[in-house]
Design a protein around this motif. Structure first.
Motif, PDB file in Angstrom:
ATOM      1  N   GLY A 171     -37.817  33.672  36.844  1.00  0.00           N
ATOM      2  CA  GLY A 171     -38.326  34.492  35.764  1.00  0.00           C
ATOM      3  C   GLY A 171     -37.811  34.022  34.404  1.00  0.00           C
ATOM      4  N   ILE A 172     -38.004  34.885  33.400  1.00  0.00           N
ATOM      5  CA  ILE A 172     -37.492  34.602  32.056  1.00  0.00           C
ATOM      6  C   ILE A 172     -36.003  34.942  32.036  1.00  0.00           C
ATOM      7  CG2 ILE A 172     -37.636  35.208  29.613  1.00  0.00           C
ATOM      8  CD1 ILE A 172     -40.540  36.030  30.094  1.00  0.00           C
ATOM      9  N   GLU A 200     -52.733  27.929  21.722  1.00  0.00           N
ATOM     10  CA  GLU A 200     -51.421  28.099  22.345  1.00  0.00           C
ATOM     11  C   GLU A 200     -51.084  26.885  23.223  1.00  0.00           C
ATOM     12  OE1 GLU A 200     -53.179  32.171  21.647  1.00  0.00           O
ATOM     13  OE2 GLU A 200     -53.847  30.364  22.713  1.00  0.00           O
ATOM     14  N   ARG A 201     -49.802  26.573  23.257  1.00  0.00           N
ATOM     15  CA  ARG A 201     -49.324  25.465  24.083  1.00  0.00           C
ATOM     16  C   ARG A 201     -48.044  25.898  24.786  1.00  0.00           C
ATOM     17  NH1 ARG A 201     -51.802  20.694  22.661  1.00  0.00           N
ATOM     18  NH2 ARG A 201     -50.122  19.409  23.547  1.00  0.00           N
ATOM     19  N   MET A 202     -47.762  25.306  25.953  1.00  0.00           N
ATOM     20  CA  MET A 202     -46.515  25.589  26.642  1.00  0.00           C
ATOM     21  C   MET A 202     -46.136  24.410  27.532  1.00  0.00           C
ATOM     22  SD  MET A 202     -47.514  28.346  29.668  1.00  0.00           S
ATOM     23  CE  MET A 202     -45.836  28.419  30.306  1.00  0.00           C
ATOM     24  N   GLN A 203     -44.854  24.343  27.835  1.00  0.00           N
ATOM     25  CA  GLN A 203     -44.332  23.293  28.716  1.00  0.00           C
ATOM     26  C   GLN A 203     -44.109  23.909  30.088  1.00  0.00           C
ATOM     27  OE1 GLN A 203     -40.632  21.578  27.457  1.00  0.00           O
ATOM     28  NE2 GLN A 203     -40.685  19.915  28.973  1.00  0.00           N
ATOM     29  N   PRO A 204     -44.952  23.585  31.082  1.00  0.00           N
ATOM     30  CA  PRO A 204     -44.851  24.250  32.383  1.00  0.00           C
ATOM     31  C   PRO A 204     -43.655  23.805  33.216  1.00  0.00           C
ATOM     32  CG  PRO A 204     -46.567  22.591  32.421  1.00  0.00           C
ATOM     33  CD  PRO A 204     -46.093  22.667  31.006  1.00  0.00           C
ATOM     34  N   GLY A 230     -50.352  34.138  36.187  1.00  0.00           N
ATOM     35  CA  GLY A 230     -50.998  33.128  37.017  1.00  0.00           C
ATOM     36  C   GLY A 230     -50.470  31.727  36.814  1.00  0.00           C
ATOM     37  N   ILE A 231     -49.689  31.518  35.749  1.00  0.00           N
ATOM     38  CA  ILE A 231     -49.094  30.201  35.499  1.00  0.00           C
ATOM     39  C   ILE A 231     -47.582  30.274  35.605  1.00  0.00           C
ATOM     40  CG2 ILE A 231     -48.743  28.392  33.766  1.00  0.00           C
ATOM     41  CD1 ILE A 231     -51.564  28.913  32.779  1.00  0.00           C
ATOM     42  N   GLY A 232     -46.985  31.268  34.951  1.00  0.00           N
ATOM     43  CA  GLY A 232     -45.548  31.466  35.078  1.00  0.00           C
ATOM     44  C   GLY A 232     -44.808  31.302  33.768  1.00  0.00           C
ATOM     45  N   VAL A 233     -43.523  30.927  33.881  1.00  0.00           N
ATOM     46  CA  VAL A 233     -42.598  30.884  32.750  1.00  0.00           C
ATOM     47  C   VAL A 233     -42.514  29.465  32.191  1.00  0.00           C
ATOM     48  CG1 VAL A 233     -40.228  31.348  32.010  1.00  0.00           C
ATOM     49  CG2 VAL A 233     -41.286  32.781  33.779  1.00  0.00           C
ATOM     50  N   ALA A 234     -42.537  29.362  30.872  1.00  0.00           N
ATOM     51  CA  ALA A 234     -42.357  28.067  30.225  1.00  0.00           C
ATOM     52  C   ALA A 234     -40.951  27.534  30.503  1.00  0.00           C
ATOM     53  CB  ALA A 234     -42.586  28.209  28.720  1.00  0.00           C
ATOM     54  N   ALA A 235     -40.833  26.197  30.569  1.00  0.00           N
ATOM     55  CA  ALA A 235     -39.580  25.561  30.998  1.00  0.00           C
ATOM     56  C   ALA A 235     -38.380  26.003  30.165  1.00  0.00           C
ATOM     57  CB  ALA A 235     -39.741  24.047  30.942  1.00  0.00           C
ATOM     58  N   GLU A 247     -44.782  41.205  35.379  1.00  0.00           N
ATOM     59  CA  GLU A 247     -45.902  41.408  36.322  1.00  0.00           C
ATOM     60  C   GLU A 247     -46.988  42.182  35.593  1.00  0.00           C
ATOM     61  OE1 GLU A 247     -44.174  43.471  39.603  1.00  0.00           O
ATOM     62  OE2 GLU A 247     -43.410  41.632  40.528  1.00  0.00           O
ATOM     63  N   TRP A 248     -48.188  41.625  35.599  1.00  0.00           N
ATOM     64  CA  TRP A 248     -49.330  42.285  34.957  1.00  0.00           C
ATOM     65  C   TRP A 248     -50.183  42.958  36.022  1.00  0.00           C
ATOM     66  CZ3 TRP A 248     -54.504  39.621  33.778  1.00  0.00           C
ATOM     67  CH2 TRP A 248     -55.394  40.507  33.144  1.00  0.00           C
ATOM     68  N   GLU A 249     -50.372  44.253  35.866  1.00  0.00           N
ATOM     69  CA  GLU A 249     -51.280  44.999  36.739  1.00  0.00           C
ATOM     70  C   GLU A 249     -52.522  45.338  35.937  1.00  0.00           C
ATOM     71  OE1 GLU A 249     -51.498  49.409  38.607  1.00  0.00           O
ATOM     72  OE2 GLU A 249     -49.643  48.297  39.009  1.00  0.00           O
ATOM     73  N   PRO A 250     -53.637  44.592  36.143  1.00  0.00           N
ATOM     74  CA  PRO A 250     -54.845  44.837  35.345  1.00  0.00           C
ATOM     75  C   PRO A 250     -55.362  46.249  35.523  1.00  0.00           C
ATOM     76  CG  PRO A 250     -55.004  42.744  36.537  1.00  0.00           C
ATOM     77  CD  PRO A 250     -53.815  43.478  37.090  1.00  0.00           C
ATOM     78  N   GLY A 251     -56.034  46.777  34.506  1.00  0.00           N
ATOM     79  CA  GLY A 251     -56.606  48.124  34.585  1.00  0.00           C
ATOM     80  C   GLY A 251     -57.867  48.141  35.405  1.00  0.00           C
TER      81      GLY A 251
END
Length: 454
Positions: free
Chosen positions: A367-368, A387-391, A431-436, A450-454
């Motif tokens: 996690g974070i 947006e950009r991120m380092q997976p 669905g992707i996770g935490v940036a490095a 955790e996202w619980e969609p409506g």
């Protein structure tokens, strides 16, 4: 109308009721009678009252006052008096019927069943009978219903839980479905029962009343056994519905109960593919779409390329197809472009416009990293573009758009999902996770969003 000798009809109805109660294992159960004050429900109350001791039933009644008729107050008073004389507890629910596109009858019906779902009982007993079953079959037939709509009313069925948070709603019980209306009236006369007459039953502007007062009188003169015949047809169609549902489960080769494979739809015959798509709607309790619209959805899903997005809308939901996955999705708005909120990583965050809830779990080594939240709160918002991120530590920084495509995140989810930032740095994506640079190291306390969609 057939003439039914008093003793015969009384014994026959009692025997039918005994058989139904036994088959449904009602001994010792709590049964609430849906009491309108009309002859059908008064007879049902009388029959159950006679059997309450031998069957160890805990009886109550519920009267739903729709406040439509000028006589609604009199009917409520009658029901109170009737139950008081038999020492049967009565609940009265007054409702306000607001007609919508489906009409007054349908709106009133929804409110009735909502009231039934709130009753503290194991069963709610309704006085529907053989004539009602025949009328329902013909109404559904004239509306172009499929096998499920024509299957008629079952003796016992589940109903949706009430909106008050009750986990389970009482079962709906219809113990008089084999009994003709004429038998019920003969029983009421032989027992010298009193009841009220709903003056709207004579108004043939309503579809059901038109069938009852105009058409079925003539049909009965020529085909006196039509009620039993139509009921038998309804039972046969109910069997067909069960088989169709079982076939859909086999054909799905299960992704899950809300999605099927587009490739599987290409392999099946049209009839089986449409049956499979209908099952998606049935599993979600949604209204079945018109055949033409469903056929169009099937055509588009079969012809779609792997990366093509298909969307066919059906009211408040739609069939979406992407990367071989055909999914039934409730229509919902995108994340508002101007919305953002601070988040401490501990408390639930309610997202706007019914887009769900962002929660978290305390974890270790994943996690974070919690230290980031200790320094400053995160910001949650939707995508704005760029947006950009380092997976991963040994992987380059990538455009979020490309990462979403690589992870096969459906396009309809991308514009709705919450993103977690620290400053301007993207830290987490569903669905992707935490940036490095924000990931917890081994043995380090972390926060897993955790996202619980409506």
């Amino acid at each position: 109308m057939a003439s039914w000798p008093a003793t015969i009809v009384t014994d026959e109805l009692a025997a039918i009721m005994e058989g139904t109660l036994g088959a449904c294992a009602l001994r010792g159960k709590r049964v609430a009678i849906a009491l309108s004050g009309g002859v059908d429900s008064v007879v049902l109350l009388d029959l159950l009252h006679e059997l309450r001791t031998s069957r160890e039933l805990s009886l109550s009644a519920i009267h739903v006052n729709h406040q439509i008729s000028a006589h609604a107050g009199e009917w409520e008073t009658f029901c109170r008096s009737l139950c008081q004389r038999r020492a049967i507890p009565l609940t009265v629910q007054r409702v306000q019927v607001t007609p919508d596109g489906s009409g007054v009858e349908a709106a009133a019906r929804r409110l009735r069943y909502r009231a039934y779902a709130s009753v503290e009982a194991d069963f709610v007993a309704l006085a529907h009978h053989l004539d009602d079953q025949a009328e329902t079959f013909l109404l559904q037939l004239l509306r172009g219903a499929g096998p499920k709509g024509l299957a008629g009313m079952p003796v016992v069925r589940h109903q949706e839980p009430a909106a008050d948070g009750k986990a389970n709603a009482p079962l709906i019980l219809r113990p008089l479905l084999e009994v003709r209306r004429s038998q019920i009236k003969a029983y009421a006369t032989s027992r010298q029962l009193q009841w009220v007459e709903d003056d709207s039953n004579a108004d043939s502007r309503y579809d059901r009343n038109y069938l009852r007062n105009e058409l079925l009188v003539r049909l009965d003169a020529r085909f006196p056994g039509y009620r039993e015949t139509l009921a038998r047809t309804a039972r046969n169609l109910a069997d067909h519905v069960v088989l169709a549902e079982e076939l859909a489960r086999i054909d799905a080769q299960s992704l899950d109960r809300s999605a099927v494979s587009a490739e599987r739809l290409r392999q099946l015959s049209d009839a089986r593919a449409l049956n499979l798509l209908r099952q998606l709607f049935s599993d979600r309790g949604l209204q079945m779409p018109p055949r033409a619209r469903l056929e169009e959805a099937l055509r588009q899903c079969r012809e779609a390329g792997r990366d093509a997005e298909v969307q066919v809308t059906f009211g408040d939901s739609g069939l979406r197809c992407y990367r071989d996955r055909v999914e039934l999705v409730e229509n919902s708005p995108d994340m508002p472009a101007d919305w953002q909120s601070r988040w401490d990583g501990n408390h639930e965050l309610i997202l706007p416009d019914g887009l769900g809830v962002l929660r978290s779990r305390a974890v270790v080594g994943e996690g974070i990293a919690k230290r980031h939240f200790d320094i400053r709160a995160a910001t949650v918002r939707g995508r704005s573009g760029g947006e950009r991120m380092q997976p991963g530590e040994n992987r380059p920084r990538r455009a979020l758009k490309n990462l979403l495509q690589e992870h096969a995140i459906p396009p309809w989810e991308r514009s709705r999902m919450p993103l977690v930032f620290f400053g301007e740095q993207l830290a987490w994506v569903p669905g992707i996770g935490v940036a490095a640079e924000f990931r917890a190291s081994a043995a380090e306390p972390g926060v897993a969003p955790e996202w619980e969609p409506g």
